[in-house]
Design a protein around this motif. Structure first.
Motif, PDB file in Angstrom:
ATOM      1  N   PHE A 227       0.807  -1.220   0.000  1.00 46.73           N
ATOM      2  CA  PHE A 227       0.000   0.000   0.000  1.00 46.73           C
ATOM      3  C   PHE A 227       0.836   1.263   0.000  1.00 46.73           C
ATOM      4  N   ARG A 228       1.893   1.255   0.812  1.00 41.43           N
ATOM      5  CA  ARG A 228       2.533   2.538   1.115  1.00 41.43           C
ATOM      6  C   ARG A 228       3.875   2.759   0.432  1.00 41.43           C
ATOM      7  N   SER A 229       4.410   1.728  -0.203  1.00 42.03           N
ATOM      8  CA  SER A 229       5.654   1.952  -0.957  1.00 42.03           C
ATOM      9  C   SER A 229       5.363   2.873  -2.135  1.00 42.03           C
TER      10      SER A 229
ATOM     11  N   THR B 260      -0.886 -12.202  10.683  1.00 39.91           N
ATOM     12  CA  THR B 260      -0.702 -11.434   9.447  1.00 39.91           C
ATOM     13  C   THR B 260      -1.730 -10.326   9.284  1.00 39.91           C
ATOM     14  N   GLN B 261      -1.262  -9.242   8.675  1.00 43.46           N
ATOM     15  CA  GLN B 261      -2.157  -8.165   8.258  1.00 43.46           C
ATOM     16  C   GLN B 261      -2.615  -8.413   6.828  1.00 43.46           C
ATOM     17  N   ASN B 262      -2.028  -9.422   6.198  1.00 44.66           N
ATOM     18  CA  ASN B 262      -2.326  -9.642   4.786  1.00 44.66           C
ATOM     19  C   ASN B 262      -3.647 -10.375   4.606  1.00 44.66           C
TER      20      ASN B 262
ATOM     21  N   LEU C 191      -5.598 -10.659  10.815  1.00 45.92           N
ATOM     22  CA  LEU C 191      -6.143  -9.469  11.490  1.00 45.92           C
ATOM     23  C   LEU C 191      -7.068  -8.668  10.581  1.00 45.92           C
ATOM     24  N   HIS C 192      -6.824  -8.758   9.280  1.00 42.27           N
ATOM     25  CA  HIS C 192      -7.631  -7.965   8.335  1.00 42.27           C
ATOM     26  C   HIS C 192      -8.453  -8.830   7.405  1.00 42.27           C
ATOM     27  N   GLY C 193      -8.639 -10.091   7.796  1.00 39.02           N
ATOM     28  CA  GLY C 193      -9.490 -10.970   7.013  1.00 39.02           C
ATOM     29  C   GLY C 193      -8.794 -11.537   5.794  1.00 39.02           C
TER      30      GLY C 193
ATOM     31  N   SER D 195       6.029  -4.927   7.298  1.00 35.17           N
ATOM     32  CA  SER D 195       4.900  -4.084   7.689  1.00 35.17           C
ATOM     33  C   SER D 195       5.436  -2.693   7.994  1.00 35.17           C
ATOM     34  N   SER D 196       4.705  -1.681   7.529  1.00 29.34           N
ATOM     35  CA  SER D 196       5.142  -0.319   7.828  1.00 29.34           C
ATOM     36  C   SER D 196       4.891   0.007   9.305  1.00 29.34           C
ATOM     37  N   LEU D 197       4.163  -0.878  10.004  1.00 25.42           N
ATOM     38  CA  LEU D 197       3.905  -0.748  11.446  1.00 25.42           C
ATOM     39  C   LEU D 197       3.250   0.595  11.796  1.00 25.42           C
TER      40      LEU D 197
ATOM     41  N   ILE E 256      12.138  -6.613   9.933  1.00 25.22           N
ATOM     42  CA  ILE E 256      12.674  -6.752   8.574  1.00 25.22           C
ATOM     43  C   ILE E 256      11.846  -5.872   7.655  1.00 25.22           C
ATOM     44  N   ASN E 257      12.447  -4.831   7.142  1.00 24.14           N
ATOM     45  CA  ASN E 257      11.759  -3.889   6.249  1.00 24.14           C
ATOM     46  C   ASN E 257      12.831  -3.075   5.520  1.00 24.14           C
ATOM     47  N   ARG E 258      12.663  -2.906   4.221  1.00 20.01           N
ATOM     48  CA  ARG E 258      13.709  -2.171   3.508  1.00 20.01           C
ATOM     49  C   ARG E 258      13.713  -0.688   3.848  1.00 20.01           C
TER      50      ARG E 258
END
Ligand code: NAD
Ligand code: ZN
Length: 253
Positions: free
Chosen positions: A40-42, A105-107, A125-127, A200-202, A224-226
């Motif tokens: 979503f946010r990248s 997972t949020q996925n 968590l988000h179905g 996750s952007s957390l 772990i996130n770039r």
């Protein structure tokens, strides 16, 4: 510590995993980007082009429900073709080895299950967007059935036989979080010795509270996130490498 390179990251992560019995992986959209599903946010992510439809608008307007389904079917180009990534396979290996009881997972893409983690061990968590349910009677629908009805009605969202609205089995903004998944995620976060937040952007609450909960309960925290995240300063290990590269060493052959 922020790992200076991939080799250091993998060695540090391996040592932490070896020293732990109760690993809880927590995943966001970043674990799935390798499968072709954009996050979503990248830059170039979904929200840089489209605003999400909040739950109250979905309920209030037939046009919004039509639009929600139009977007979902357009996304099938990604979701329909997606296969588990190296990250999903690595976590499935940890699970099979008995190191992790499952994943939080949020996925919504069903790829942890596709990699071999049992449905009941994936805390969503988000179905899940790979099927639909009636908001009134909870009957489940295959997306292909909804699509057939949608198209034969000239792009109008079908309703359930009970009169209720049919929606993908996901949690929209403004919709109540699933109580059981929230409780399990909280319990797992309190009762783990290693919590690994992956891709996750957390920034979405309450989901972002789990790494914090784990850390407060005495677990080691790996992120772990770039990109940097707000929680990097409290993490025991920060890995800024690609997720597939960082986790590949865990895949059991
Ligand atoms: P997000 O888009 O906010 O964050 C994804 C993070 O992953 C980013 O911070 C990015 O830097 C990182 N990332 C992406 N690819 C990476 C890679 N290959 N290696 C390392 N880091 C990488 O996603 P979010 O925090 O999960 O929140 C978005 C919400 O949108 C989710 O809660 C979910 O419900 C939904 N969503 C789900 C999917 C999916 O199911 N695959 C996809 C998009 C959005
Ligand atoms: Zn119904």
């Amino acid at each position: 510590m922020i790992a200076p390179d991939l080799q250091t990251a993998s060695a540090a992560l391996r040592a932490l995993v070896d020293a732990s019995d109760r690993v809880v992986p927590f995943t966001g959209a970043g674990i799935s980007t390798e499968s072709g599903i954009p996050d979503f946010r990248s830059p170039g992510g979904l929200w840089t082009t489209t605003q999400p439809i909040p739950f109250d608008q979905f309920l209030a307007s037939r046009d919004m429900r039509d639009e929600a389904w139009r977007r979902r079917f357009a996304m099938e180009e990604y979701f329909g073709k997606a296969r588990p990534t190296r990250g999903h396979l690595a976590l499935a290996s940890l699970y099979r080895a008995g190191k992790a009881r499952g994943v939080i997972t949020q996925n919504i893409d069903n790829l942890h299950q596709a990699a071999g983690i049992r449905q009941e061990d994936v805390v969503e968590l988000h179905g899940n967007t790979t099927f639909a349910t009636c908001l009134d009677c909870a009957r489940t629908y295959e997306l292909s059935d909804v699509r057939r009805k949608f198209e034969s009605a000239g792009g109008r969202a079908p309703d359930c036989d009970c009169g209720g609205y049919i929606k993908t089995a996901t949690i929209s903004f403004g919709q109540a979080m699933p109580a059981e998944a929230m409780q399990r995620a909280q319990a797992w976060s309190r009762d783990c010795d290693l919590f690994i937040a992956i891709g996750s952007s957390l920034v979405v609450w309450p989901a972002a509270g789990f790494p914090l909960q784990a850390k407060k309960s005495g677990a080691r925290l790996v992120i772990i996130n770039r990109e940097p995240t707000e929680f990097d300063s409290i993490a025991d290990l920060v890995v800024r490498n690609d997720i597939g590269d960082a986790l590949a060493f865990l895949i059991a052959h």
